[in-house]
Design a protein around this motif. Structure first.
Motif, PDB file in Angstrom:
ATOM      1  N   MET A 194     -36.037  35.175  54.626  1.00 48.12           N
ATOM      2  CA  MET A 194     -35.482  36.029  55.667  1.00 48.12           C
ATOM      3  C   MET A 194     -36.372  37.258  55.825  1.00 48.12           C
ATOM      4  O   MET A 194     -36.775  37.868  54.854  1.00 48.12           O
ATOM      5  N   LYS A 195     -36.645  37.600  57.072  1.00 50.66           N
ATOM      6  CA  LYS A 195     -37.485  38.756  57.372  1.00 50.66           C
ATOM      7  C   LYS A 195     -36.629  39.858  57.984  1.00 50.66           C
ATOM      8  O   LYS A 195     -35.984  39.659  58.992  1.00 50.66           O
ATOM      9  N   TRP A 196     -36.641  41.017  57.349  1.00 50.74           N
ATOM     10  CA  TRP A 196     -35.852  42.142  57.835  1.00 50.74           C
ATOM     11  C   TRP A 196     -36.479  42.698  59.119  1.00 50.74           C
ATOM     12  O   TRP A 196     -37.634  43.074  59.143  1.00 50.74           O
ATOM     13  N   VAL A 197     -35.674  42.738  60.196  1.00 50.09           N
ATOM     14  CA  VAL A 197     -36.194  43.229  61.477  1.00 50.09           C
ATOM     15  C   VAL A 197     -35.373  44.400  62.024  1.00 50.09           C
ATOM     16  O   VAL A 197     -35.666  44.913  63.107  1.00 50.09           O
ATOM     17  N   GLY A 198     -34.353  44.809  61.285  1.00 47.85           N
ATOM     18  CA  GLY A 198     -33.556  45.950  61.716  1.00 47.85           C
ATOM     19  C   GLY A 198     -32.785  45.659  62.995  1.00 47.85           C
ATOM     20  O   GLY A 198     -32.069  44.660  63.115  1.00 47.85           O
ATOM     21  N   LEU A 199     -32.952  46.511  63.987  1.00 48.04           N
ATOM     22  CA  LEU A 199     -32.218  46.402  65.245  1.00 48.04           C
ATOM     23  C   LEU A 199     -32.953  45.585  66.304  1.00 48.04           C
ATOM     24  O   LEU A 199     -32.533  45.556  67.464  1.00 48.04           O
ATOM     25  N   GLU A 200     -34.036  44.911  65.900  1.00 49.98           N
ATOM     26  CA  GLU A 200     -34.828  44.144  66.877  1.00 49.98           C
ATOM     27  C   GLU A 200     -34.013  43.018  67.509  1.00 49.98           C
ATOM     28  O   GLU A 200     -34.187  42.695  68.687  1.00 49.98           O
ATOM     29  N   ASN A 201     -33.124  42.393  66.721  1.00 52.94           N
ATOM     30  CA  ASN A 201     -32.293  41.318  67.279  1.00 52.94           C
ATOM     31  C   ASN A 201     -31.395  41.837  68.393  1.00 52.94           C
ATOM     32  O   ASN A 201     -31.227  41.190  69.434  1.00 52.94           O
TER      33      ASN A 201
END
Length: 323
Positions: free
Chosen positions: A62-69
């Motif tokens: 899993m790659k942490w993307v913060g609020l990008e989603n």
């Protein structure tokens, strides 16, 4: 209870009190355990998943993307750009989330009042002690407990180009020879029709129970005062049914925002994106595109909407209780 009483009195719990407390907890434990495993943990995991990028693979990190989603599903930069260019409805016309939200809101706005009107009408008609009333109540309630797959398959057949519904319409001189579920304009109405037909029997039962609680003295007094049936309905029946109508409306709104099965079976979100609802959009992103982080972000949007409706429900219930 025994433990609380013991604490308040300042004395240690007796052997019998401890035994009764353990027995009580043993009865409660399966329910709490089931809630934790099947509801609490998945919800917490979904919240965390909405901040990562993950395709669901066991060997994929899993790659942490913060609020990008969230920025991706709302297309924030594009929406702001188009809004500055004067395209004020770009989000609801071009963005998948906006289209799904618009479809869901339209479906809810039409389905809820139509279902309530049909349910009240049926309840009023079947509330009287007439011959066959019990049989008709059972007939109208049956679709709610019937298999949704069977219901949708039958309605798909009835709404075909040469199906019984179109043949009935043509008897009135209206030239209509399209398959409802294959037409981008009529597909949504097909889903609304099936939903209303299925749910009105259930809410009919709720209204029947409410009508049984309306005091007969009110109608007798109104009759003495010269009120006709319509005046009795608008001034006595509807006000007395207001709490029931409010409860049914809230439950239906939440149910409409979670609709999935009818869409999945009848139209699969099509034609095009004309019947793509929020939950089906989540399913499409998660299980067809394998973007679980993105799907979780969309589910959080749905969660917030349902949470807002629930808060309104509790606030309004307190108002009704105070009144």
């Amino acid at each position: 209870m025994a433990q609380t009483a013991a604490k308040k009195s300042g004395r240690p719990m007796s052997k019998l009190e401890r035994k009764n407390t353990l027995i009580a907890y043993s009865f409660l434990a399966p329910n709490f355990l089931g809630f934790a495993i099947f509801t609490l943990v998945p919800v917490v995991f979904s919240v965390l998943l909405s901040f990562v990028e993950w395709n669901g693979g066991a060997m994929t990190q899993m790659k942490w993307v913060g609020l990008e989603n969230y920025a991706d599903i709302f297309k924030i930069e594009k929406v702001i750009e188009k809004f500055a260019d004067g395209e004020f409805f770009y989000f609801f016309e071009r963005v998948d989330l906006g289209i799904a939200l618009k479809n869901t809101i339209f479906y809810t706005i039409i389905t809820v009042p139509m279902t309530l009107i049909c349910a009240i009408a049926l309840a009023m008609a079947l509330n009287k002690a007439v011959k066959g009333a019990v049989a008709f109540r059972t007939i109208f309630f049956f679709p709610y407990v019937a298999s949704m797959v069977a219901i949708c398959v039958c309605w798909n057949f009835m709404l075909m180009k040469d199906g019984p519904v179109n043949q009935l319409i043509q008897l009135f001189g209206i030239p209509f020879n399209k398959s409802w579920t294959a037409d981008s304009t009529m597909a949504m109405w097909a889903i609304i029709l099936v939903s209303v037909w299925r749910n009105m029997g259930y809410y009919m039962i709720i209204y029947l129970a409410a009508l049984q609680g309306v005091p007969r003295e009110l109608y007798e007094a109104a009759t003495v005062d010269g009120a006709n049936k319509w005046q009795q309905f608008t001034n006595i029946t509807l006000p007395q049914l207001q709490p029931t109508t409010f409860f049914a409306s809230i439950m239906m709104i939440i149910s409409c925002f979670k609709i999935f099965d009818v869409v999945a079976i009848m139209t699969e979100g099509g034609p095009g994106r004309s019947t793509k609802m929020l939950v089906y959009y989540i399913y499409d992103v998660a299980f067809k595109q394998n973007k679980y982080g993105l799907a979780s972000a969309i589910s959080m949007v749905l969660l917030v909407i349902v949470l807002i409706v629930t808060i309104i429900q509790f606030s309004s219930e307190k108002k009704f209780a105070n009144d």
